[in-house]
Design an enzyme around this catalytic site. Structure first.
Site, PDB file in Angstrom:
ATOM      1  N   LYS A   1      -9.704   2.746  -1.713  1.00 37.91           N
ATOM      2  CA  LYS A   1     -10.177   1.962  -0.425  1.00 37.91           C
ATOM      3  C   LYS A   1     -11.222   2.931   0.886  1.00 37.91           C
ATOM      4  O   LYS A   1     -11.498   4.298   0.511  1.00 37.91           O
ATOM      5  CB  LYS A   1      -8.422   2.773   0.359  1.00 37.91           C
ATOM      6  CG  LYS A   1      -8.825   1.952   1.967  1.00 37.91           C
ATOM      7  CD  LYS A   1      -7.817   2.212   2.356  1.00 37.91           C
ATOM      8  CE  LYS A   1      -7.664   1.545   3.528  1.00 37.91           C
ATOM      9  NZ  LYS A   1      -6.053   2.174   4.833  1.00 37.91           N
TER      10      LYS A   1
ATOM     11  N   GLU B   1       0.898  -1.114  -0.071  1.00 37.42           N
ATOM     12  CA  GLU B   1      -0.194  -0.037  -0.030  1.00 37.42           C
ATOM     13  C   GLU B   1       1.188   1.494  -0.317  1.00 37.42           C
ATOM     14  O   GLU B   1       1.365   1.220   0.735  1.00 37.42           O
ATOM     15  CB  GLU B   1      -0.981   0.193   1.305  1.00 37.42           C
ATOM     16  CG  GLU B   1      -1.787   1.100   1.675  1.00 37.42           C
ATOM     17  CD  GLU B   1      -3.207   1.252   2.893  1.00 37.42           C
ATOM     18  OE1 GLU B   1      -3.226   1.962   2.611  1.00 37.42           O
ATOM     19  OE2 GLU B   1      -2.043   0.247   3.251  1.00 37.42           O
TER      20      GLU B   1
ATOM     21  N   CYS C   1      -5.486  -2.928   3.087  1.00 41.21           N
ATOM     22  CA  CYS C   1      -4.924  -3.004   4.707  1.00 41.21           C
ATOM     23  C   CYS C   1      -6.520  -3.274   5.460  1.00 41.21           C
ATOM     24  O   CYS C   1      -6.558  -4.008   5.678  1.00 41.21           O
ATOM     25  CB  CYS C   1      -4.242  -1.607   4.329  1.00 41.21           C
ATOM     26  SG  CYS C   1      -3.706  -1.643   5.909  1.00 41.21           S
TER      27      CYS C   1
END
Length: 272
Positions: A109, A40, A146
């Protein structure tokens, strides 16, 4: 599909990061991998400066993404990982999948890391849509960034829409029991969706690394430790089908999945 997972320390200098990505791509191609998963926040990171990632953000058609696509084209590889892109006075954390020089998928995200005394939402704007399931060489890949890993409905939604593999691009922050959380969650998402989990973690003074590949029965088949590394694993769609036949948790579920806005499933060919 043979997949490679690159575990690297992301530098503040984008050019240094691109050089490292190219080196890993060359290694992955030499190992006959079809896809290289990266961690990331690939453009810029500094463990001593929490604002470095936002300060280093670029436009979607900026030099970093353009060169990432070019590396993919040059080596005939698929590359996947997240970059921070400019978005008003904040940024978005965009998970990109490039395949042989073309952008095959993008996912912004959804779940921002507002936990453990961190507040990602101060700097990052959350996405609005669930990620696509992208198909490469007949293998269907779902995208997880994540902190998304802590939300089982995210991965379940991908599995119900056909994902056989969950790609996790992460910078998992160190802390008490955090390494245990990471490995437990990677294993749990594989088991509760009977899918491969392929996870790349950034390694630094701040982040744990521990990249891994977990098979649909929760067995870790390849893993890295706390240093820069490249790991390789073969993913077999038939393995997913076999596990889902004898452990049909997706078919046996009695509760309807959470109500979510539908998101598109596509392949690069369908976009042409």
């Amino acid at each position: 599909m043979r997949i490679a997972v690159g575990q690297l320390r992301v530098a503040r200098d984008p050019q240094e990061n691109l050089k490292r990505i190219e080196d890993l791509t060359v290694q992955a191609a030499g190992a006959r991998a079809r896809l290289l998963l990266l961690p990331e926040g690939l453009i810029s990171r500094d463990a001593q400066d929490p604002d470095a990632t936002r300060a280093g953000a670029q436009d979607p058609d900026g030099p970093f993404v353009s060169e990432l696509l070019e590396i993919s084209r040059r080596h005939g590889m698929a590359l996947a990982g997240t970059v921070h892109l400019k978005h008003g006075d904040k940024v978005v954390n965009a998970f990109l999948v490039a395949d042989r020089g073309a952008l095959a998928a993008r996912y912004d995200k959804l779940h921002l890391y507002d936990a453990f005394n961190d507040k990602e939402s101060d700097k990052v704007t959350a996405g609005d849509d669930y990620p696509p399931v992208v198909e490469i060489d007949g293998v269907r890949l779902g995208l997880v960034t994540c902190y998304d890993l802590r939300f089982p409905e995210h991965s379940r939604h991908l599995a119900l829409n056909g994902a056989q593999v969950l790609l996790v691009s992460a910078a998992w922050v160190r802390g008490s029991l955090k390494e245990h959380h990471w490995m437990t969650l990677c294993t749990a998402r594989a088991l509760d969706n009977t899918a491969y989990v392929v996870a790349s973690g950034e390694i630094s003074e701040r982040n744990v690394g521990l990249s891994c590949v977990v098979d649909p029965m929760g067995r870790v088949i390849s893993a890295a430790a706390e240093t820069e590394d490249l790991i390789v694993a073969d993913l077999e769609p038939q393995r997913v089908a076999d596990v889902r036949a004898k452990l049909p948790v997706l078919a046996n579920a009695r509760f309807a999945p959470p109500t979510l806005q539908p998101y598109p499933t596509s392949t690069p060919n369908e976009k042409e």
